[in-house]
Design an enzyme around this catalytic site. Sequence first.
Site, PDB file in Angstrom:
ATOM      1  CG  HIS A   1      -0.351   0.053   2.527  1.00 28.30           C
ATOM      2  ND1 HIS A   1       0.446  -0.953   3.022  1.00 28.30           N
ATOM      3  CD2 HIS A   1      -0.406   0.993   3.513  1.00 28.30           C
ATOM      4  CE1 HIS A   1       0.831  -0.656   4.250  1.00 28.30           C
ATOM      5  NE2 HIS A   1       0.346   0.528   4.568  1.00 28.30           N
TER       6      HIS A   1
ATOM      7  CG  HIS B   1       3.563  -2.826  10.616  1.00 26.58           C
ATOM      8  ND1 HIS B   1       2.655  -2.135  11.373  1.00 26.58           N
ATOM      9  CD2 HIS B   1       3.882  -2.021   9.579  1.00 26.58           C
ATOM     10  CE1 HIS B   1       2.407  -0.964  10.824  1.00 26.58           C
ATOM     11  NE2 HIS B   1       3.146  -0.864   9.724  1.00 26.58           N
TER      12      HIS B   1
ATOM     13  CG  HIS C   1      -4.275  -0.323   6.190  1.00 27.13           C
ATOM     14  ND1 HIS C   1      -4.214  -0.281   7.559  1.00 27.13           N
ATOM     15  CD2 HIS C   1      -3.248   0.465   5.752  1.00 27.13           C
ATOM     16  CE1 HIS C   1      -3.212   0.480   7.943  1.00 27.13           C
ATOM     17  NE2 HIS C   1      -2.606   0.946   6.865  1.00 27.13           N
TER      18      HIS C   1
ATOM     19  CG  ASP D   1       4.675   2.762   7.486  1.00 27.19           C
ATOM     20  OD1 ASP D   1       3.799   3.148   6.691  1.00 27.19           O
ATOM     21  OD2 ASP D   1       4.440   1.926   8.385  1.00 27.19           O
ATOM     22  CG  HIS D   2       4.216  -0.226   4.278  1.00 28.22           C
ATOM     23  ND1 HIS D   2       4.237  -1.573   4.549  1.00 28.22           N
ATOM     24  CD2 HIS D   2       3.694   0.362   5.384  1.00 28.22           C
ATOM     25  CE1 HIS D   2       3.732  -1.804   5.752  1.00 28.22           C
ATOM     26  NE2 HIS D   2       3.408  -0.630   6.272  1.00 28.22           N
TER      27      HIS D   2
ATOM     28  CG  ASP E   1       0.359  -1.618   7.647  1.00 30.07           C
ATOM     29  OD1 ASP E   1       1.230  -2.511   7.689  1.00 30.07           O
ATOM     30  OD2 ASP E   1       0.606  -0.419   7.815  1.00 30.07           O
TER      31      ASP E   1
END
Length: 308
Positions: A63, A272, A143, A67-68, A214
């Site tokens: 996604h 995570h 998410h 942070d990804h 996530d």
Amino acid sequence: MKLTFLGTGAGLPSRNRNVSSLILKLLDESNEMWMFDCGEGTQQQILATTLKPRKVTKIFITHLHGDHLYGLPGFLASRSFQGGEHDNVTIYGPRGLRDYLRVSQQVSQTRLNYQIKVVELSADSGVAFENGQYRVIYGLLNHGIRCYGYRVEEAPHPGELLIEKAQAAGVPNGPLLGQLKRREQVILPDGTVLDGNDFVGEDQPGRVVTIFGDTRYHKPALTLTLGADVLVHEATYAGHEEKMAYQHFHSTARQAAMMARDGGVKQLYLNHISARYLGRDVKRLEQDARAVFPHSTVVKDFDEFDIG
């Protein structure tokens, strides 16, 4: 086939954990590596390993949260100077990924010495990639923004030659054994005819690796986990914090373990991890998961595991 975790933290980098990224090493199988997510600082993490960026041929983004994703432009740019100029890269992810890369490269005037192909996944589920050796299935998670889980399926392995049976039948060492392994018909010097199918064991199932982005606890995603050798699942919160996890579109360690248990998974790796959890608190996360699914492990940066 191995998994190497480059970043196992949630939200932002901490002293103990970088943000999300992992590598599926397929060096023995196809001489390549696949990256899943590329949070900020991923290329710095790679410098602490023996991983070679030019071997990364595919990148799967779950996604578009930073942070990804924030490490992707830098990784792609640095790869041009690290021997990857002749190895193209295909990048898979949700809608908006192509625009993100285009703008970041345009504004920074980045010029790559290799081609990148961006495959935007617009459906809720489907097949992202398939060849004779692998199939990658994706499915929608739950998410705050569109987020996917990926299921990597390896093709079955050909059965092994039953060497003792072949020798007992009088097959000499040499080319005839190779013909049997290819399931061909073999004629021995005395005229005996052997069917190769009788001298090769059953095909062995390929390995299955499921990697989630996530997500809240999401039963429909069980279709991605069924019978997997490995499930990588987020565990942002402790088992007693289900309400908070739900509010922030995340899962607890216990909920991740429920997905592994109900999906018939062999091994669960929890990542995570919120920076709030250190030392004993991390062990409690693992204990929460193991109370539901014993084969649960909270991973840390640079952990590496063999698969099957």
